[in-house]
Write a protein that holds these residues in place. Structure first.
Motif: not given
Length: 138
Positions: A66-67, A81-83, A96-104, A114-119
């Motif tokens: 979750m970002l 929320a990401m899988v 760990f490398h992701v790009h998050v679209d923040i347009k608008g 904040t990055l939350i990781v669930y196991d």
């Protein structure tokens, strides 16, 4: 006859002590530690993408992510929320490398990611990092 009674009493005491020691085992230690995260980078790229890089240690294997991005005033600007299939089910993720679209979404430097990781065990870990401008290539 007295011998059998004494022997039965001794066996009963032995069984009772044995059960006490067996039942006092500490089964809580079997659960793995919650995920830990170190965010290395949270940069705005091209004005409409936030690049997030982190190292994650998850003894219980990663399940989902979750970002969230909050403004300087604490108000949430975006949540995602990401899988991520390539990162799901891993024990440790270096890079760990992701790009998050923040347009608008009016995300600016100084906002907090904040990055939350669930196991797989249902535990979570989180880390925060202030968003900065894109780093210049040398």
């Amino acid at each position: 006859m007295k011998k059998y009674i004494n022997m039965s009493l001794m066996m009963a005491l032995f069984a009772m002590f044995t059960l006490c020691f067996i039942s006092c085992g500490d089964d809580d230690d079997d659960k793995p530690a919650a995920p830990t995260i170190v965010i290395k980078e949270a940069n705005i790229e091209d004005g409409d993408i936030v690049c997030v890089q982190a190292d994650i240690k998850a003894e219980g294997r990663t399940k989902n992510f979750m970002l969230t991005i909050n403004g300087k005033d604490g108000k949430e600007k975006t949540s995602l929320a990401m899988v991520e299939d390539k990162y799901t089910g891993k024990l440790n993720i270096d890079g760990f490398h992701v790009h998050v679209d923040i347009k608008g979404r009016d995300v600016v430097e100084g906002d907090v990611l904040t990055l939350i990781v669930y196991d797989a065990e249902g535990q979570s870990g989180s880390a925060k990092k202030e968003i900065t401008a894109e780093e210049e290539e040398e």
